[in-house]
Write an enzyme that holds these catalytic residues in place. Sequence first.
Site, mmCIF file in Angstrom:
data_model
loop_
_atom_site.group_PDB
_atom_site.id
_atom_site.type_symbol
_atom_site.label_atom_id
_atom_site.label_comp_id
_atom_site.label_asym_id
_atom_site.label_seq_id
_atom_site.Cartn_x
_atom_site.Cartn_y
_atom_site.Cartn_z
ATOM 1 N N ASN A 191 0.863 -1.186 0.000
ATOM 2 C CA ASN A 191 0.000 0.000 0.000
ATOM 3 C C ASN A 191 0.896 1.232 0.000
ATOM 4 O O ASN A 191 1.481 1.582 1.018
ATOM 5 C CB ASN A 191 -0.891 -0.050 1.257
ATOM 6 C CG ASN A 191 -1.714 1.217 1.431
ATOM 7 O OD1 ASN A 191 -1.787 2.062 0.529
ATOM 8 N ND2 ASN A 191 -2.332 1.368 2.596
ATOM 9 N N TRP A 192 0.999 1.858 -1.168
ATOM 10 C CA TRP A 192 1.930 2.984 -1.304
ATOM 11 C C TRP A 192 1.368 4.281 -0.737
ATOM 12 O O TRP A 192 2.057 5.307 -0.718
ATOM 13 C CB TRP A 192 2.323 3.171 -2.774
ATOM 14 C CG TRP A 192 3.121 2.023 -3.339
ATOM 15 C CD1 TRP A 192 3.641 0.951 -2.638
ATOM 16 C CD2 TRP A 192 3.520 1.831 -4.708
ATOM 17 N NE1 TRP A 192 4.324 0.118 -3.486
ATOM 18 C CE2 TRP A 192 4.272 0.622 -4.763
ATOM 19 C CE3 TRP A 192 3.320 2.544 -5.881
ATOM 20 C CZ2 TRP A 192 4.812 0.137 -5.955
ATOM 21 C CZ3 TRP A 192 3.862 2.064 -7.065
ATOM 22 C CH2 TRP A 192 4.606 0.880 -7.102
ATOM 23 N N LYS A 193 0.124 4.281 -0.332
ATOM 24 C CA LYS A 193 -0.517 5.476 0.240
ATOM 25 C C LYS A 193 -0.283 6.700 -0.667
ATOM 26 O O LYS A 193 -0.172 6.546 -1.874
ATOM 27 C CB LYS A 193 -0.026 5.696 1.671
ATOM 28 C CG LYS A 193 -0.218 4.427 2.531
ATOM 29 C CD LYS A 193 -0.106 4.667 3.999
ATOM 30 C CE LYS A 193 -0.309 3.347 4.748
ATOM 31 N NZ LYS A 193 -0.291 3.492 6.195
ATOM 32 N N HIS A 212 -9.709 1.240 4.738
ATOM 33 C CA HIS A 212 -8.452 1.405 5.483
ATOM 34 C C HIS A 212 -8.707 2.342 6.657
ATOM 35 O O HIS A 212 -9.498 3.283 6.555
ATOM 36 C CB HIS A 212 -7.382 1.977 4.546
ATOM 37 C CG HIS A 212 -6.014 1.981 5.163
ATOM 38 N ND1 HIS A 212 -5.626 2.936 6.067
ATOM 39 C CD2 HIS A 212 -4.972 1.124 5.042
ATOM 40 C CE1 HIS A 212 -4.378 2.672 6.463
ATOM 41 N NE2 HIS A 212 -3.965 1.571 5.854
ATOM 42 N N GLU A 217 -7.113 4.721 7.812
ATOM 43 C CA GLU A 217 -6.885 6.144 7.520
ATOM 44 C C GLU A 217 -8.115 6.748 6.851
ATOM 45 O O GLU A 217 -8.451 7.908 7.063
ATOM 46 C CB GLU A 217 -5.617 6.308 6.665
ATOM 47 C CG GLU A 217 -4.371 6.103 7.508
ATOM 48 C CD GLU A 217 -3.150 5.599 6.762
ATOM 49 O OE1 GLU A 217 -3.124 5.631 5.524
ATOM 50 O OE2 GLU A 217 -2.211 5.150 7.451
ATOM 51 N N GLU A 246 -5.696 -4.847 10.646
ATOM 52 C CA GLU A 246 -4.667 -3.830 10.858
ATOM 53 C C GLU A 246 -4.950 -3.064 12.142
ATOM 54 O O GLU A 246 -5.755 -2.121 12.142
ATOM 55 C CB GLU A 246 -4.655 -2.833 9.693
ATOM 56 C CG GLU A 246 -4.307 -3.445 8.352
ATOM 57 C CD GLU A 246 -3.659 -2.424 7.429
ATOM 58 O OE1 GLU A 246 -2.564 -2.694 6.957
ATOM 59 O OE2 GLU A 246 -4.258 -1.362 7.208
ATOM 60 N N GLY A 291 2.241 2.438 10.831
ATOM 61 C CA GLY A 291 3.216 3.522 10.685
ATOM 62 C C GLY A 291 3.916 3.899 11.982
ATOM 63 O O GLY A 291 4.571 4.933 12.063
ATOM 64 N N SER A 321 3.083 -1.977 10.460
ATOM 65 C CA SER A 321 4.528 -2.049 10.705
ATOM 66 C C SER A 321 5.133 -3.405 10.335
ATOM 67 O O SER A 321 6.006 -3.913 11.037
ATOM 68 C CB SER A 321 4.849 -1.673 12.155
ATOM 69 O OG SER A 321 4.476 -0.330 12.401
ATOM 70 N N GLY A 324 2.674 -1.090 4.386
ATOM 71 C CA GLY A 324 2.691 0.329 4.031
ATOM 72 C C GLY A 324 4.121 0.781 3.787
ATOM 73 O O GLY A 324 4.702 0.543 2.734
ATOM 74 N N GLY A 325 4.707 1.423 4.796
ATOM 75 C CA GLY A 325 6.031 2.039 4.676
ATOM 76 C C GLY A 325 7.079 1.165 3.998
ATOM 77 O O GLY A 325 7.790 1.618 3.090
HETATM 78 P P1 PGA Z 1 2.593 0.426 7.725
HETATM 79 O O1 PGA Z 1 1.140 0.623 7.072
HETATM 80 O O2 PGA Z 1 3.152 -0.864 7.173
HETATM 81 O O3 PGA Z 1 3.376 1.631 7.276
HETATM 82 O O4 PGA Z 1 2.415 0.361 9.194
HETATM 83 C C1 PGA Z 1 0.277 -0.454 6.881
HETATM 84 C C2 PGA Z 1 -1.015 0.018 6.257
HETATM 85 O O5 PGA Z 1 -1.495 1.090 6.628
HETATM 86 O O6 PGA Z 1 -1.593 -0.654 5.369
#
Ligand code: PGA
Length: 260
Positions: A13-15, A103, A105, A175, A181, A221, A242-243
Amino acid sequence: MARANRKPLVSGNWKMHLTHLEAINIIQKLSYSLDASDPSYVDISVHPAFTALRSVQTVLDADDLPMALGAQNVHWAEKGAYTGEVSPGMLAKLNVSYVIVGHSERRQLFGETDEIVAKKVAAVFAAGMTPIMCVGETLEVNEAATTEERVLGQLRAGTAGLDPEQIGSMVVAYEPIWAIGTGRHATADDAQAVCGALRAAVLADHGEGPGGAVRIQYGGSVKAANAADLMAQPDIDGVLVGGASLDPGEFAQIVHSARS
Ligand code: PGA
């Protein structure tokens, strides 16, 4: 269906990162780090921003790369006066296979409710794509030991109205919000406990077919250092990253840790 029959899915997930040019660069680097044998044991999806979907699709198609294209969000309507939104049909036309829905977010920052999530999940199926529906608890809920209640509520609300076949073919991503993050991931045991409870709920509500087939990812994470442990759990069928997915070398290592 036993764990062995569920192919893990590792998703990046490149956000809101990477222009289309940067995205092309990352996808090319990633392709050099993957092995020809990867598709035999793992499915891989990458989820660029809307502006990079077309460019990434072109590279995946032209070079026949073993990755599926994913989106990070979608609107539920087919078309209409929804300024700024993107429809399921628009994504399907770009060969998008997976769409992340709900998600945390989006739930926290953009007011997505369980009802909106359910509409989006149904719309993704209607357009022939697979939803990756996210569920997860806040730190407060986690500390109050009501995680299961929260995530099972989100699961049931988000899948209301789906038929058993759809439920078996979808992806649920657990999640924990406090792990996203933050560098603080759930232990493999804790993640397994929640993913196991999610599967048990699908089994109880819809029977063995969907319960055994639904793929459940862990996200929050995930790094090369913890991915293998998480994916070794019996009810964790892959990870949503994500990251660490912005680093092609590390993401490839995470993909390879699905091998065991
Ligand atoms: P993260 O994000 O790996 O940076 O914690 C995961 C996500 O939000 O899908």
